[in-house]
Enzyme design. Structure first.
Site, PDB file in Angstrom:
ATOM      1  N   GLN A   1      -2.893 -30.617 -32.830  1.00 51.94           N
ATOM      2  CA  GLN A   1      -2.073 -31.203 -31.773  1.00 51.94           C
ATOM      3  C   GLN A   1      -2.397 -32.683 -31.591  1.00 51.94           C
ATOM      4  O   GLN A   1      -1.491 -33.514 -31.482  1.00 51.94           O
ATOM      5  CB  GLN A   1      -2.293 -30.444 -30.466  1.00 51.94           C
ATOM      6  CG  GLN A   1      -1.778 -29.015 -30.486  1.00 51.94           C
ATOM      7  CD  GLN A   1      -2.082 -28.290 -29.187  1.00 51.94           C
ATOM      8  OE1 GLN A   1      -2.677 -28.847 -28.267  1.00 51.94           O
ATOM      9  NE2 GLN A   1      -1.685 -27.032 -29.106  1.00 51.94           N
TER      10      GLN A   1
ATOM     11  N   ASP B   1      -5.765 -19.680 -33.445  1.00 52.07           N
ATOM     12  CA  ASP B   1      -4.978 -18.862 -32.521  1.00 52.07           C
ATOM     13  C   ASP B   1      -5.137 -17.364 -32.771  1.00 52.07           C
ATOM     14  O   ASP B   1      -4.697 -16.549 -31.951  1.00 52.07           O
ATOM     15  CB  ASP B   1      -3.494 -19.227 -32.610  1.00 52.07           C
ATOM     16  CG  ASP B   1      -3.196 -20.570 -31.978  1.00 52.07           C
ATOM     17  OD1 ASP B   1      -3.918 -20.951 -31.033  1.00 52.07           O
ATOM     18  OD2 ASP B   1      -2.254 -21.245 -32.421  1.00 52.07           O
TER      19      ASP B   1
ATOM     20  N   SER C   1      -8.170 -30.688 -34.383  1.00 48.54           N
ATOM     21  CA  SER C   1      -7.022 -30.397 -33.518  1.00 48.54           C
ATOM     22  C   SER C   1      -5.752 -30.903 -34.169  1.00 48.54           C
ATOM     23  O   SER C   1      -5.535 -32.121 -34.276  1.00 48.54           O
ATOM     24  CB  SER C   1      -7.187 -31.044 -32.140  1.00 48.54           C
ATOM     25  OG  SER C   1      -6.002 -30.908 -31.373  1.00 48.54           O
TER      26      SER C   1
ATOM     27  N   ARG D   1       8.221 -28.936 -34.115  1.00 49.03           N
ATOM     28  CA  ARG D   1       8.298 -30.171 -34.882  1.00 49.03           C
ATOM     29  C   ARG D   1       9.712 -30.423 -35.397  1.00 49.03           C
ATOM     30  O   ARG D   1      10.137 -31.579 -35.506  1.00 49.03           O
ATOM     31  CB  ARG D   1       7.294 -30.121 -36.033  1.00 49.03           C
ATOM     32  CG  ARG D   1       5.835 -30.250 -35.552  1.00 49.03           C
ATOM     33  CD  ARG D   1       4.850 -29.752 -36.605  1.00 49.03           C
ATOM     34  NE  ARG D   1       3.451 -29.999 -36.247  1.00 49.03           N
ATOM     35  CZ  ARG D   1       2.751 -29.257 -35.400  1.00 49.03           C
ATOM     36  NH1 ARG D   1       3.315 -28.207 -34.804  1.00 49.03           N
ATOM     37  NH2 ARG D   1       1.484 -29.549 -35.136  1.00 49.03           N
TER      38      ARG D   1
ATOM     39  N   LYS E   1      -7.778 -23.390 -24.627  1.00 49.79           N
ATOM     40  CA  LYS E   1      -6.412 -22.979 -24.961  1.00 49.79           C
ATOM     41  C   LYS E   1      -5.675 -22.599 -23.676  1.00 49.79           C
ATOM     42  O   LYS E   1      -6.041 -23.033 -22.577  1.00 49.79           O
ATOM     43  CB  LYS E   1      -6.458 -21.822 -25.963  1.00 49.79           C
ATOM     44  CG  LYS E   1      -6.882 -22.241 -27.368  1.00 49.79           C
ATOM     45  CD  LYS E   1      -5.775 -23.027 -28.037  1.00 49.79           C
ATOM     46  CE  LYS E   1      -6.038 -23.292 -29.499  1.00 49.79           C
ATOM     47  NZ  LYS E   1      -4.891 -23.971 -30.145  1.00 49.79           N
TER      48      LYS E   1
ATOM     49  N   SER F   1       4.973 -23.547 -34.547  1.00 54.08           N
ATOM     50  CA  SER F   1       4.573 -24.923 -34.847  1.00 54.08           C
ATOM     51  C   SER F   1       5.696 -25.696 -35.528  1.00 54.08           C
ATOM     52  O   SER F   1       5.993 -26.846 -35.178  1.00 54.08           O
ATOM     53  CB  SER F   1       3.331 -24.923 -35.747  1.00 54.08           C
ATOM     54  OG  SER F   1       2.227 -24.358 -35.095  1.00 54.08           O
TER      55      SER F   1
ATOM     56  N   ARG G   1     -10.183 -18.441 -24.030  1.00 54.56           N
ATOM     57  CA  ARG G   1      -9.910 -17.203 -24.763  1.00 54.56           C
ATOM     58  C   ARG G   1     -11.173 -16.422 -25.109  1.00 54.56           C
ATOM     59  O   ARG G   1     -11.114 -15.202 -25.242  1.00 54.56           O
ATOM     60  CB  ARG G   1      -9.088 -17.525 -26.024  1.00 54.56           C
ATOM     61  CG  ARG G   1      -7.642 -17.844 -25.687  1.00 54.56           C
ATOM     62  CD  ARG G   1      -6.796 -18.171 -26.898  1.00 54.56           C
ATOM     63  NE  ARG G   1      -5.386 -18.240 -26.499  1.00 54.56           N
ATOM     64  CZ  ARG G   1      -4.426 -18.783 -27.243  1.00 54.56           C
ATOM     65  NH1 ARG G   1      -4.716 -19.299 -28.423  1.00 54.56           N
ATOM     66  NH2 ARG G   1      -3.178 -18.802 -26.797  1.00 54.56           N
TER      67      ARG G   1
ATOM     68  N   ARG H   1      -1.343 -14.698 -26.052  1.00 57.49           N
ATOM     69  CA  ARG H   1      -2.111 -14.081 -27.139  1.00 57.49           C
ATOM     70  C   ARG H   1      -3.139 -13.086 -26.596  1.00 57.49           C
ATOM     71  O   ARG H   1      -3.439 -12.090 -27.259  1.00 57.49           O
ATOM     72  CB  ARG H   1      -2.765 -15.153 -28.004  1.00 57.49           C
ATOM     73  CG  ARG H   1      -1.718 -16.069 -28.647  1.00 57.49           C
ATOM     74  CD  ARG H   1      -2.232 -16.797 -29.854  1.00 57.49           C
ATOM     75  NE  ARG H   1      -1.307 -17.867 -30.215  1.00 57.49           N
ATOM     76  CZ  ARG H   1      -0.177 -17.692 -30.893  1.00 57.49           C
ATOM     77  NH1 ARG H   1       0.175 -16.486 -31.286  1.00 57.49           N
ATOM     78  NH2 ARG H   1       0.607 -18.713 -31.168  1.00 57.49           N
TER      79      ARG H   1
END
Length: 449
Positions: free
Chosen positions: A176, A327, A174, A33, A354, A29, A358, A403
Site C-alpha cells: 500500500q 492477508d 507494504s 488499481r 490491519k 487489489s 489480527r 477476514r
C-alpha cells in the site's frame, strides 16, 4: 459498519463434505488499481471481472468524486472515462472509503500531487488505523495532511501545488505504501524512486507498465529498486481482473479441513508476490494442486483443486514469505488448528495494524474454541489439535474485520461444535457472495437475526 446499520450475528455448524466449483470474485487489489489507473487516463478503460464488494465500490464512488465517469453496463463490464494524470478535480464532499485501507491509501497517493484538497473518512475500523506511513512519504512530494491524533482519519490531504519527485525507501514491507508513492509520482516531474528491502505484491508496477508508464524494476545491493518517470500520458486499457487469491483462500482451506471435501476454484491469480499461502499449505502436506496453468492479462493464473487433507502437519513459515501472504495468516491459523504439531508464524507485525489487530483477534477466538495459541509483537504460534479434534463451541468477536469473520466461519465447518460470530456484516466488504458460495459447496452458515 460495512454498510450495515446493525451487526449480523452468524453461526457456522459442522457440515458434511464440501464439493463443487467455487467461483470466487475478482481480485480486490487489481480491482482498486484498475479504477484508479483508469481515472488517470484520458479515454475509456473497460474492466471485466471487477470485484463488486463494498471496498471496491467505495473506490468507484471516490473516482467519480474526483471527476471520472464510472459506470457498469448491462453485461456486467465497468467503464471508466478518465481525467488523465494530474486531472483530478476537487471533490465536493468527504470521501468515505468504508473499511478499505487499500482504497484510502492508494487514493491519497493518486491525488497527493494534484493542487486540490480532499477530506477522507471511513468506518470505525478504518478510522482507527494509522495513516502516517502513507502521509509521511507523500509530504516529501509537497502534500500536507491534517488528521486526528496518531495520524488517523478523518483526514484532510492538501495536494502539492508544485510537486517534486522523491527517492523513498519503504521502512516496512507494504504494498500500500509503495503503491501510494508510485501513484503520487505519476504527476511529479522527473523520476520517483521507491526502494523495497523485501518484495511486496507487484500489481501496481505491472499495471503501470501496462497502462504505458515508463517504469523499471532492478535488484541493487539486495534491494528492489523501482524507478518511475513522472507525467506520462497513460493509455486506456481493457482489463480482465483475475479471481482473488485472498478470497480463494477460504474455500480452499475449508476443503482441506472438512472430511471428504473436493473443491475446484477456477481462474485464480497466482502472482508470485501473492501465492505464499498456497506454497505454505503444500509444505504442510495439503492435497492442493494447480490445474490448467496459464497467463491472463500479464498475470499467472491457474485452477486450484483442494481435497481433504487429514495428515497436515505444523511447520515454521519463513518470515520472508510474510509479504506474499499477509492477508492469509488468519485462515492459515485455522488450518494450523486442524493440523498436527505447531505452526510458527514470524515477521508478521503488519497484522497488528490491519482492519483489526489480527494476531490478537485470531488468538482470542482460537483460544475460546479450545486451541493453544502463543503470540508476541511480530510472531505467533498455533498448536494443532489434529484433524477433526478442534472443540469449537464458542462465540468470537470479529472486530469489524472481514477476514477474521470468514476464518472463524471456516473453523466452524470442521469443529466438533458450532462457532458463532458477533458480527458477520464486514464479509461484504471483500467477498459479498461468500455465504451463498459456501452454501452451494455444502457449508451450513446461518444468520442469527
Amino acid at each position: 459498519m460495512s454498510g450495515q446499520d446493525s451487526p449480523i450475528p452468524m453461526i457456522s455448524t459442522p457440515c458434511g463434505a464440501l464439493s463443487g466449483v467455487a467461483e470466487v470474485p475478482g481480485d480486490k487489489s487489481i480491482s482498486h488499481r484498475s479504477l484508479i489507473l483508469g481515472t488517470m487516463c484520458v479515454g475509456e478503460t473497460r474492466i471485466t471481472g471487477l470485484l463488486e464488494g463494498e471496498d471496491v465500490l467505495d473506490t468507484a464512488k471516490a473516482m467519480r468524486a474526483f471527476g471520472a465517469e464510472v459506470e457498469k453496463d448491462e453485461d456486467g463490464a465497468w467503464h471508466v472515462h478518465g481525467v488523465g494524470v494530474g486531472g483530478f478535480t476537487e471533490p465536493d464532499q468527504v470521501i468515505d472509503c468504508g473499511n478499505s485501507g487499500t482504497g484510502v491509501r492508494l487514493i491519497m497517493g493518486a491525488m497527493a500531487t494534484s493542487p486540490i484538497t480532499a477530506c477522507f473518512t471511513g468506518d470505525a475500523s478504518l478510522n482507527s488505523r494509522p495513516m502516517a506511513r502513507v502521509t509521511d512519504p507523500l509530504a516529501l512530494f509537497g502534500a500536507r495532511a491534517v488528521g486526528r491524533s496518531g495520524g488517523r482519519l478523518p483526514m484532510v490531504i492538501e495536494g502539492a501545488r508544485a510537486p517534486v519527485p522523491v527517492r523513498y525507501e519503504v521502512p516496512v514491507p507494504s504494498a500500500q505504501v509503495k503503491s501510494a508513492v508510485l501513484l503520487a509520482g505519476l504527476n511529479a516531474p522527473g523520476q520517483t524512486v521507491v526502494i523495497e528491502k523485501e518484495a511486496t505484491r507487484d500489481h501496481t508496477e505491472r499495471m503501470l507498465e501496462g497502462f504505458g508508464a515508463e517504469i523499471t524494476v532492478e535488484e541493487q545491493d539486495g534491494k528492489r529498486v523501482i524507478t518511475l518517470t513522472g507525467q506520462p500520458e497513460l493509455q486506456p486499457q481493457v482489463i480482465a481482473v483475475p479471481r482473488d487469491p485472498s478470497s480463494a483462500a477460504f474455500p480452499v482451506c475449508a476443503a482441506l479441513i472438512v472430511p471428504g471435501s473436493d473443491v475446484l476454484v477456477p481462474g485464480i491469480g497466482l502472482n508470485p508476490t501473492r501465492a505464499g499461502l498456497f506454497t505454505t499449505l503444500r509444505e504442510m502436506g495439503a492435497e492442493l494442486t494447480y490445474e490448467n496453468e496459464r497467463e491472463e492479462g500479464g498475470e499467472p493464473v491457474a485452477d486450484l483443486r483442494a481435497r481433504y487433507s487429514p495428515d497436515m502437519r505444523g511447520i515454521e513459515v519463513p518470515a520472508e514469505r510474510a509479504a506474499s501472504m499477509i492477508d492469509e495468516y488468519p485462515i492459515l491459523s485455522v488450518v494450523a488448528a486442524n493440523a498436527s504439531g505447531q505452526t510458527v508464524m514470524r515477521g508478521v507485525k503488519e497484522l497488528r495494524v490491519k482492519e483489526s489487530d489480527r494476531i490478537e483477534a485470531m488468538a482470542r477466538g482460537l483460544r475460546a474454541n479450545g486451541i493453544t495459541v502463543e503470540d508476541g509483537e511480530d510472531w505467533w504460534t498455533v498448536t494443532g489439535c489434529g484433524a477433526g479434534q478442534v472443540p469449537g463451541g464458542a462465540e468470537v468477536e470479529t472486530f469489524l474485520d472481514h477476514r477474521i469473520a470468514m476464518s472463524f466461519l471456516c473453523l466452524g465447518m470442521a469443529a466438533q461444535s458450532a462457532v458463532q460470530l458477533d458480527d458477520g456484516a464486514p464479509v461484504a466488504t471483500s467477498f459479498p457472495i461468500f455465504e451463498p458460495l459456501m452454501a452451494g459447496l455444502g457449508a451450513d452458515i446461518r444468520r442469527m437475526t
